[in-house]
Design an enzyme around this catalytic site. Structure first.
Site, PDB file in Angstrom:
ATOM      1  N   SER A 181      11.558   5.123 -13.865  1.00  0.00           N
ATOM      2  CA  SER A 181      10.694   4.342 -12.980  1.00  0.00           C
ATOM      3  C   SER A 181      10.346   5.089 -11.702  1.00  0.00           C
ATOM      4  O   SER A 181       9.223   4.986 -11.201  1.00  0.00           O
ATOM      5  CB  SER A 181      11.367   3.011 -12.631  1.00  0.00           C
ATOM      6  OG  SER A 181      11.671   2.284 -13.794  1.00  0.00           O
ATOM      7  N   HIS A 229      12.648   3.279  -6.900  1.00  0.00           N
ATOM      8  CA  HIS A 229      11.206   3.042  -6.980  1.00  0.00           C
ATOM      9  C   HIS A 229      10.499   3.477  -5.704  1.00  0.00           C
ATOM     10  O   HIS A 229       9.467   4.158  -5.754  1.00  0.00           O
ATOM     11  CB  HIS A 229      10.937   1.556  -7.243  1.00  0.00           C
ATOM     12  CG  HIS A 229      11.320   1.121  -8.622  1.00  0.00           C
ATOM     13  ND1 HIS A 229      10.966  -0.102  -9.154  1.00  0.00           N
ATOM     14  CD2 HIS A 229      12.036   1.745  -9.597  1.00  0.00           C
ATOM     15  CE1 HIS A 229      11.436  -0.206 -10.382  1.00  0.00           C
ATOM     16  NE2 HIS A 229      12.099   0.898 -10.666  1.00  0.00           N
TER      17      HIS A 229
END
Length: 276
Positions: A181, A229
């Protein structure tokens, strides 16, 4: 009356035989070299037929064929990354212990297992986790890799991945973290910055909505690595600002390579410092 001699008999036609099969009659000739050949030794080409020797001689050498193949693979790095993620997922799915071997965890990094800064970016927990990440990687790779080239795309990916590892260590040092991610967020941020710098409204392309939606999910759903992230997105935005700069800014080409390399080095040094 005088009688004329009889006309000479016509010369019998010469029967030509195939240059590779002397026992076979050749019905045609090679349109390139003129050698007679049977049907099995002729290959239909755009104009006429050529013998096997001429076809072989006209074929590009291995180096040239490799160059042509390489040119027909505009997203080779993207497909390679997806394949590596898939193989590692299948390997880790066989045993939870394999997941621990790759996960990001501060005490492991402090113990000198620095490879986890990279391997954690290829670790996924569940089919939905890897499925979403690989779908985004495929879509973003189709957009970015042909535009910036394989080397810079690879540098962008790993700069975002390692920056995500740094962010995860800062935000959740004692959690077993994994996933692509961070790298994918970096690709999204780079694409968004690049489009914006070219005067494109990112919310008209779908990139903006996907980025915002994923940020909302990041901060609202528990169990997601916020640091990973955000770290990946920041690195991707910085890289995108330089790599995807408009032509009129006339940035030096070396800057598009140095920027992600610098982020990679800073991320690794920062991660080791935090873990130490």
């Amino acid at each position: 009356m005088s009688s004329l001699p009889p006309p000479p008999l016509p010369t019998p036609p010469v029967i030509e035989h195939c240059y590779r099969h002397p026992d076979r009659e050749a019905g045609r000739k090679c349109t390139r070299c003129g050698k007679p050949a049977c049907g099995d030794c002729l290959v239909q080409v755009s104009v006429g037929s050529q013998c096997l020797d001429c076809v072989k001689a006209a074929r590009p050498d291995v180096k040239t064929r490799a160059k042509f193949w390489n040119a027909r693979q505009p997203t080779l790095v993207t497909y390679t990354l997806i394949a590596i993620n898939a193989v590692i997922y299948l390997w880790t799915a066989t045993s939870p212990r394999n997941q621990v071997k790759l996960a990001l965890y501060k005490p492991f990094i402090a113990n000198g297992e620095y490879y986890r800064l990279v391997t954690s970016g290829f670790l996924h927990y569940g089919i939905f986790h890897i499925g979403m990440n690989m779908l985004l990687l495929f879509q973003l790779g189709q957009l970015l890799e042909p535009a910036i080239g394989r080397v810079r795309f690879g540098l962008l990916y790993f700069a975002s991945l390692l920056a995500g590892s740094l962010g995860a260590l800062m935000a959740q040092p004692f959690g077993l973290t994994g996933g692509a991610s961070g790298a994918v967020f970096g690709l999204m941020a780079a694409a968004a910055i690049g489009l914006h710098r070219r005067g494109v409204n990112i919310f008209q392309t779908g990139i903006g909505m996907v980025l915002v939606l994923n940020l909302v999910i990041t901060f609202t759903i528990p169990g997601i690595s916020i640091g990973g992230h955000v770290g990946g997105a920041i690195a991707g935005a910085i890289c995108g600002f330089v790599i995807l700069a408009p032509r009129h800014l006339a940035l030096p080409s070396w800057a598009s390579y140095v920027t992600p390399i610098a982020i990679i080095l800073i991320s690794v040094i920062g991660s080791v410092a935090i873990a130490g």
